[in-house]
Write a protein that holds these residues in place. Structure first.
Motif, PDB file in Angstrom:
ATOM      1  N   ALA A  60       0.830  -1.206   0.000  1.00 51.15           N
ATOM      2  CA  ALA A  60       0.000   0.000   0.000  1.00 51.15           C
ATOM      3  C   ALA A  60       0.864   1.255   0.000  1.00 51.15           C
ATOM      4  O   ALA A  60       0.574   2.233  -0.702  1.00 51.15           O
ATOM      5  CB  ALA A  60      -0.923  -0.017   1.212  1.00 51.15           C
ATOM      6  N   VAL A  91      -0.457   6.901   5.350  1.00 54.94           N
ATOM      7  CA  VAL A  91      -1.895   6.811   5.655  1.00 54.94           C
ATOM      8  C   VAL A  91      -2.463   5.494   5.135  1.00 54.94           C
ATOM      9  O   VAL A  91      -3.233   4.814   5.830  1.00 54.94           O
ATOM     10  CB  VAL A  91      -2.656   8.001   5.027  1.00 54.94           C
ATOM     11  CG1 VAL A  91      -4.166   7.797   5.148  1.00 54.94           C
ATOM     12  CG2 VAL A  91      -2.250   9.303   5.702  1.00 54.94           C
ATOM     13  N   ALA A  92      -2.067   5.099   3.928  1.00 55.80           N
ATOM     14  CA  ALA A  92      -2.548   3.840   3.350  1.00 55.80           C
ATOM     15  C   ALA A  92      -2.087   2.644   4.185  1.00 55.80           C
ATOM     16  O   ALA A  92      -2.851   1.705   4.427  1.00 55.80           O
ATOM     17  CB  ALA A  92      -2.044   3.701   1.907  1.00 55.80           C
ATOM     18  N   MET A  94      -1.396   2.654   7.395  1.00 60.14           N
ATOM     19  CA  MET A  94      -2.142   2.662   8.650  1.00 60.14           C
ATOM     20  C   MET A  94      -3.578   2.165   8.448  1.00 60.14           C
ATOM     21  O   MET A  94      -4.148   1.510   9.314  1.00 60.14           O
ATOM     22  CB  MET A  94      -2.161   4.072   9.246  1.00 60.14           C
ATOM     23  CG  MET A  94      -0.817   4.541   9.788  1.00 60.14           C
ATOM     24  SD  MET A  94      -0.128   3.438  11.066  1.00 60.14           S
ATOM     25  CE  MET A  94       1.082   2.507  10.095  1.00 60.14           C
ATOM     26  N   TYR A  95      -4.141   2.478   7.281  1.00 55.57           N
ATOM     27  CA  TYR A  95      -5.483   1.973   6.987  1.00 55.57           C
ATOM     28  C   TYR A  95      -5.472   0.446   6.885  1.00 55.57           C
ATOM     29  O   TYR A  95      -6.371  -0.225   7.402  1.00 55.57           O
ATOM     30  CB  TYR A  95      -5.995   2.576   5.678  1.00 55.57           C
ATOM     31  CG  TYR A  95      -7.332   2.002   5.240  1.00 55.57           C
ATOM     32  CD1 TYR A  95      -8.519   2.466   5.803  1.00 55.57           C
ATOM     33  CD2 TYR A  95      -7.385   0.970   4.299  1.00 55.57           C
ATOM     34  CE1 TYR A  95      -9.734   1.924   5.431  1.00 55.57           C
ATOM     35  CE2 TYR A  95      -8.610   0.421   3.921  1.00 55.57           C
ATOM     36  CZ  TYR A  95      -9.776   0.903   4.485  1.00 55.57           C
ATOM     37  OH  TYR A  95     -10.977   0.356   4.125  1.00 55.57           O
ATOM     38  N   ILE A  96      -4.442  -0.083   6.217  1.00 53.84           N
ATOM     39  CA  ILE A  96      -4.312  -1.545   6.120  1.00 53.84           C
ATOM     40  C   ILE A  96      -4.168  -2.152   7.505  1.00 53.84           C
ATOM     41  O   ILE A  96      -4.789  -3.178   7.826  1.00 53.84           O
ATOM     42  CB  ILE A  96      -3.099  -1.918   5.239  1.00 53.84           C
ATOM     43  CG1 ILE A  96      -3.319  -1.475   3.792  1.00 53.84           C
ATOM     44  CG2 ILE A  96      -2.821  -3.420   5.320  1.00 53.84           C
ATOM     45  CD1 ILE A  96      -4.439  -2.182   3.083  1.00 53.84           C
ATOM     46  N   SER A  98      -5.287  -0.946  10.363  1.00 53.09           N
ATOM     47  CA  SER A  98      -6.589  -0.854  11.033  1.00 53.09           C
ATOM     48  C   SER A  98      -7.532  -1.952  10.556  1.00 53.09           C
ATOM     49  O   SER A  98      -8.183  -2.625  11.364  1.00 53.09           O
ATOM     50  CB  SER A  98      -7.209   0.520  10.761  1.00 53.09           C
ATOM     51  OG  SER A  98      -8.509   0.599  11.298  1.00 53.09           O
ATOM     52  N   TRP A  99      -7.574  -2.137   9.250  1.00 50.55           N
ATOM     53  CA  TRP A  99      -8.463  -3.143   8.655  1.00 50.55           C
ATOM     54  C   TRP A  99      -8.062  -4.551   9.086  1.00 50.55           C
ATOM     55  O   TRP A  99      -8.894  -5.344   9.541  1.00 50.55           O
ATOM     56  CB  TRP A  99      -8.410  -2.990   7.135  1.00 50.55           C
ATOM     57  CG  TRP A  99      -9.003  -4.113   6.352  1.00 50.55           C
ATOM     58  CD1 TRP A  99     -10.194  -4.740   6.575  1.00 50.55           C
ATOM     59  CD2 TRP A  99      -8.404  -4.768   5.216  1.00 50.55           C
ATOM     60  NE1 TRP A  99     -10.388  -5.739   5.642  1.00 50.55           N
ATOM     61  CE2 TRP A  99      -9.312  -5.772   4.800  1.00 50.55           C
ATOM     62  CE3 TRP A  99      -7.218  -4.566   4.506  1.00 50.55           C
ATOM     63  CZ2 TRP A  99      -9.049  -6.601   3.706  1.00 50.55           C
ATOM     64  CZ3 TRP A  99      -6.968  -5.387   3.416  1.00 50.55           C
ATOM     65  CH2 TRP A  99      -7.873  -6.382   3.034  1.00 50.55           C
ATOM     66  N   LYS A 102      -8.586  -5.518  12.912  1.00 52.09           N
ATOM     67  CA  LYS A 102      -9.946  -5.928  13.261  1.00 52.09           C
ATOM     68  C   LYS A 102     -10.175  -7.390  12.906  1.00 52.09           C
ATOM     69  O   LYS A 102     -10.749  -8.159  13.693  1.00 52.09           O
ATOM     70  CB  LYS A 102     -10.955  -5.038  12.533  1.00 52.09           C
ATOM     71  CG  LYS A 102     -12.387  -5.218  12.994  1.00 52.09           C
ATOM     72  CD  LYS A 102     -13.287  -4.185  12.328  1.00 52.09           C
ATOM     73  CE  LYS A 102     -14.726  -4.347  12.809  1.00 52.09           C
ATOM     74  NZ  LYS A 102     -15.625  -3.350  12.174  1.00 52.09           N
ATOM     75  N   ARG A 246      -7.585   0.277  19.323  1.00 47.62           N
ATOM     76  CA  ARG A 246      -8.554   0.999  18.486  1.00 47.62           C
ATOM     77  C   ARG A 246      -8.304   2.496  18.554  1.00 47.62           C
ATOM     78  O   ARG A 246      -8.449   3.222  17.577  1.00 47.62           O
ATOM     79  CB  ARG A 246      -9.979   0.688  18.939  1.00 47.62           C
ATOM     80  CG  ARG A 246     -10.403  -0.734  18.650  1.00 47.62           C
ATOM     81  CD  ARG A 246     -11.918  -0.848  18.659  1.00 47.62           C
ATOM     82  NE  ARG A 246     -12.504  -0.282  19.839  1.00 47.62           N
ATOM     83  CZ  ARG A 246     -12.644  -0.925  20.987  1.00 47.62           C
ATOM     84  NH1 ARG A 246     -12.216  -2.159  21.096  1.00 47.62           N
ATOM     85  NH2 ARG A 246     -13.223  -0.358  22.029  1.00 47.62           N
ATOM     86  N   LEU A 249      -5.506   3.162  16.220  1.00 46.59           N
ATOM     87  CA  LEU A 249      -5.869   3.043  14.819  1.00 46.59           C
ATOM     88  C   LEU A 249      -6.739   4.193  14.362  1.00 46.59           C
ATOM     89  O   LEU A 249      -6.746   4.575  13.209  1.00 46.59           O
ATOM     90  CB  LEU A 249      -6.589   1.703  14.607  1.00 46.59           C
ATOM     91  CG  LEU A 249      -5.767   0.456  14.941  1.00 46.59           C
ATOM     92  CD1 LEU A 249      -6.598  -0.782  14.756  1.00 46.59           C
ATOM     93  CD2 LEU A 249      -4.528   0.393  14.071  1.00 46.59           C
ATOM     94  N   ARG A 250      -7.531   4.761  15.284  1.00 45.20           N
ATOM     95  CA  ARG A 250      -8.366   5.909  14.934  1.00 45.20           C
ATOM     96  C   ARG A 250      -7.573   7.208  14.975  1.00 45.20           C
ATOM     97  O   ARG A 250      -8.073   8.252  14.592  1.00 45.20           O
ATOM     98  CB  ARG A 250      -9.540   6.026  15.919  1.00 45.20           C
ATOM     99  CG  ARG A 250     -10.622   4.976  15.713  1.00 45.20           C
ATOM    100  CD  ARG A 250     -11.881   5.398  16.446  1.00 45.20           C
ATOM    101  NE  ARG A 250     -11.646   5.575  17.846  1.00 45.20           N
ATOM    102  CZ  ARG A 250     -11.901   4.667  18.784  1.00 45.20           C
ATOM    103  NH1 ARG A 250     -12.372   3.495  18.427  1.00 45.20           N
ATOM    104  NH2 ARG A 250     -11.672   4.902  20.056  1.00 45.20           N
TER     105      ARG A 250
END
Length: 252
Positions: A60, A91-92, A94-96, A98-99, A102, A246, A249-250
């Motif tokens: 990413a 940012v990408a 960190m999004y991976i 976070s996803w 979970k 969480r 991640l947020r």
């Protein structure tokens, strides 16, 4: 004398701050961690249960950088786009994280007694959670949440026994509900059951039947109901909290 006392107070405050810093440094409570440690712990735990995590994060990042490098060939000022690429790449990544965190969280606790609380912890603050309001010796558990959809009972464990427990709890709650909806959910992977990774989404999609101002009144009635119960041991399951991860991640 006043000057000496001020110096003493300053020294005590300094010592107290140093002691608190050391306590947080050694603490295992996510609430005491800094943002950097929260990110690291989220990454470390997720990597244990999700082997593709690192390649996906790197991929990413590199894709985002490559896109902006290509843009720099056609747009000006050219030097700005590689910098933006690095920022968007982070940012990408960190999004991976976070996803995948979970997904890894659900894998980690799936099948363990009390695992429903993982899903319930993902509900917004408009929902009040009461984990393990009823537990039997086989570690079948009934949880409860109260929110926009009224009273929701969630059962986990052996399907046949949990259905009986849900029916019993539904009758108890129906007796004091006063026109408030009581919904029962059986958590599991079979037909007509709600899997752990869909539990929070399923609850949030239930029809909204009450306003926020009614929740306090409902909780007062439920407190009286809970007070009449015999105390039962909470199962030795995870009853986990991913609050620290969480929050990281947020971006807290």
């Amino acid at each position: 004398m006043a000057s000496e006392r001020a110096k003493q107070l300053a020294a005590e405050q300094k010592a107290a701050l140093a002691a608190e810093k050391q306590r947080k440094k050694k603490s295992n409570d996510p609430k005491d961690w800094g943002r950097g440690r929260q990110f690291w712990e989220a990454f470390r735990v997720t990597r244990q249960y999700d082997k593709p995590l690192v390649p996906l994060m790197i991929g990413a990042f590199l894709i985002a950088v490559a896109v902006f490098v290509v843009l720099s060939l056609f747009l000006s000022p050219w030097w700005m786009y590689p910098i933006l690429g690095v920022l968007f790449g982070l940012v990408a990544a960190m999004y991976i994280l976070s996803w995948r965190a979970k997904i890894a969280m659900f894998k980690r606790y799936a099948g363990q007694p009390g695992s429903a609380e993982v899903g319930l912890n993902l509900l917004p603050k408009t929902w009040i959670k009461n984990p393990a309001i009823a537990v039997d010796r086989y570690q079948n558990v009934i949880h409860r949440v109260v929110g926009p959809a009224g009273i929701v009972l969630i059962g986990e464990g052996q399907a046949g026994k949990v259905r009986e427990m849900l029916a019993t709890e539904a009758k108890r709650h129906e007796a004091i509900k006063y026109n408030v909806a009581v919904t029962s959910i059986l958590m599991g992977d079979a037909a007509n059951q709600v899997p752990l990774n869909r539990l929070d989404k399923h609850i949030k999609k239930l029809p909204k039947t009450i306003k926020g101002s009614q929740v306090a009144e409902i909780m007062a009635r439920l407190k009286a109901l809970d007070g009449s119960r015999p105390r039962m041991p909470i199962p030795k399951g995870p009853m986990p909290s991913m609050k620290g991860a969480r929050s990281a991640l947020r971006g807290r």
